[in-house]
Design a protein around this motif. Structure first.
Motif, short mmCIF file in Angstrom:
data_model
loop_
_atom_site.label_atom_id
_atom_site.label_comp_id
_atom_site.label_asym_id
_atom_site.label_seq_id
_atom_site.Cartn_x
_atom_site.Cartn_y
_atom_site.Cartn_z
N TYR A 61 6.54 3.72 -9.71
CA TYR A 61 5.70 2.70 -9.08
C TYR A 61 6.08 2.48 -7.62
CZ TYR A 61 3.53 -1.81 -8.17
OH TYR A 61 2.79 -2.83 -7.62
N CYS A 62 7.38 2.47 -7.35
CA CYS A 62 7.84 2.24 -5.98
C CYS A 62 7.36 3.37 -5.06
CB CYS A 62 9.36 2.12 -5.95
SG CYS A 62 10.01 1.73 -4.31
N PHE A 63 7.53 4.62 -5.48
CA PHE A 63 7.10 5.74 -4.64
C PHE A 63 5.60 5.67 -4.39
CE2 PHE A 63 5.12 9.86 -4.19
CZ PHE A 63 5.72 10.30 -3.03
N VAL A 64 4.83 5.45 -5.44
CA VAL A 64 3.37 5.39 -5.29
C VAL A 64 2.97 4.29 -4.32
CG1 VAL A 64 1.21 4.95 -6.53
CG2 VAL A 64 2.95 6.42 -7.57
N THR A 65 3.62 3.14 -4.43
CA THR A 65 3.31 2.02 -3.53
C THR A 65 3.68 2.35 -2.08
OG1 THR A 65 3.66 0.44 -5.33
CG2 THR A 65 3.76 -0.42 -3.08
N VAL A 66 4.86 2.94 -1.88
CA VAL A 66 5.29 3.31 -0.53
C VAL A 66 4.34 4.36 0.05
CG1 VAL A 66 7.13 4.40 0.83
CG2 VAL A 66 7.69 2.67 -0.89
N PHE A 67 4.01 5.38 -0.73
CA PHE A 67 3.10 6.41 -0.24
C PHE A 67 1.76 5.79 0.17
CE2 PHE A 67 -0.50 9.19 -0.83
CZ PHE A 67 -0.19 10.20 0.07
N ASN A 68 1.18 4.97 -0.70
CA ASN A 68 -0.12 4.37 -0.40
C ASN A 68 -0.06 3.48 0.84
OD1 ASN A 68 -1.65 5.59 -2.42
ND2 ASN A 68 -1.00 4.08 -3.92
N TRP A 69 1.03 2.74 0.99
CA TRP A 69 1.21 1.88 2.16
C TRP A 69 1.24 2.72 3.44
CZ3 TRP A 69 6.14 1.01 4.82
CH2 TRP A 69 6.09 -0.01 5.77
N LEU A 70 2.02 3.79 3.43
CA LEU A 70 2.12 4.65 4.62
C LEU A 70 0.82 5.41 4.86
CD1 LEU A 70 5.73 6.03 4.09
CD2 LEU A 70 4.99 4.36 5.81
N TYR A 71 0.22 5.93 3.79
CA TYR A 71 -1.03 6.69 3.88
C TYR A 71 -2.14 5.84 4.50
CZ TYR A 71 -5.04 9.48 2.33
OH TYR A 71 -6.20 10.21 2.28
N SER A 72 -2.15 4.54 4.19
CA SER A 72 -3.20 3.66 4.72
C SER A 72 -2.85 3.12 6.11
CB SER A 72 -3.45 2.50 3.75
OG SER A 72 -2.32 1.67 3.68
N GLY A 73 -1.73 3.57 6.68
CA GLY A 73 -1.40 3.19 8.04
C GLY A 73 -0.39 2.06 8.15
N GLY A 74 0.22 1.67 7.04
CA GLY A 74 1.20 0.59 7.06
C GLY A 74 2.38 0.92 7.96
N LYS A 75 2.79 -0.06 8.72
CA LYS A 75 3.92 0.13 9.64
C LYS A 75 4.95 -0.99 9.52
CE LYS A 75 1.82 3.22 12.76
NZ LYS A 75 1.92 4.40 11.96
N THR A 76 4.50 -2.18 9.16
CA THR A 76 5.41 -3.33 9.09
C THR A 76 5.21 -4.06 7.77
OG1 THR A 76 3.81 -4.80 10.15
CG2 THR A 76 5.37 -3.66 11.59
N ALA A 77 6.16 -4.92 7.45
CA ALA A 77 6.06 -5.77 6.27
C ALA A 77 6.48 -7.18 6.65
CB ALA A 77 6.98 -5.23 5.16
N PHE A 78 5.97 -8.13 5.93
CA PHE A 78 6.26 -9.54 6.18
C PHE A 78 7.01 -10.11 4.97
CE2 PHE A 78 5.04 -13.98 5.45
CZ PHE A 78 5.51 -14.56 6.61
N PHE A 79 8.13 -10.75 5.22
CA PHE A 79 8.90 -11.40 4.16
C PHE A 79 8.97 -12.88 4.46
CE2 PHE A 79 10.49 -7.09 4.23
CZ PHE A 79 10.45 -6.77 2.87
N ARG A 80 8.73 -13.66 3.47
CA ARG A 80 8.84 -15.11 3.62
C ARG A 80 10.01 -15.57 2.75
NH1 ARG A 80 6.97 -19.89 1.16
NH2 ARG A 80 6.72 -21.53 2.70
N MET A 81 10.97 -16.17 3.39
CA MET A 81 12.13 -16.68 2.67
C MET A 81 11.93 -18.18 2.44
SD MET A 81 14.03 -14.03 2.30
CE MET A 81 15.62 -14.64 1.87
N PRO A 82 12.17 -18.62 1.21
CA PRO A 82 12.02 -20.06 0.96
C PRO A 82 13.09 -20.86 1.71
CG PRO A 82 12.96 -18.95 -0.94
CD PRO A 82 12.59 -17.89 0.06
N ILE A 83 12.72 -22.05 2.08
CA ILE A 83 13.67 -22.94 2.76
C ILE A 83 14.41 -23.73 1.68
CG2 ILE A 83 13.91 -24.90 4.33
CD1 ILE A 83 11.34 -23.91 5.70
N ALA A 84 15.70 -23.64 1.71
CA ALA A 84 16.49 -24.32 0.67
C ALA A 84 16.77 -25.75 1.02
CB ALA A 84 17.80 -23.57 0.47
#
Length: 84
Positions: A61-84
């Motif tokens: 699943y991880c490989f398929v997701t990474v491939f599809n993300w790159l294939y569709s032009g993905g370059k960055t990712a956004f992470f939201r960290m909860p405020i404790a």
């Protein structure tokens, strides 16, 4: 997007390990692309070549997701960290 998946908190260590895994997969796909003369572009042919060399990745699943993300032009990712 996450239907059927239960939300769980994960450790920073686990999340960093996932990020490292995604980076390694991205680097491998890019390296194969350069070897194939695709100038680093992630194309369907690159995906086919990687899967022919490592058929088990087809069920990863991880490989398929990474491939599809790159294939569709993905370059960055956004992470939201909860405020404790």
């Amino acid at each position: 997007m996450y239907k059927g998946r239960r939300f769980v908190y994960r450790s920073v260590k686990d999340i960093k390990a996932d990020i490292d895994t995604v980076k390694a997969m991205s680097d491998e796909l890019t390296a194969v692309s350069w070897k194939m003369g695709q100038c680093g572009r992630i194309t369907r042919d690159v995906g086919v070549a990687v899967l022919q060399a490592n058929p088990y990745l087809n069920d990863n699943y991880c490989f398929v997701t990474v491939f599809n993300w790159l294939y569709s032009g993905g370059k960055t990712a956004f992470f939201r960290m909860p405020i404790a």
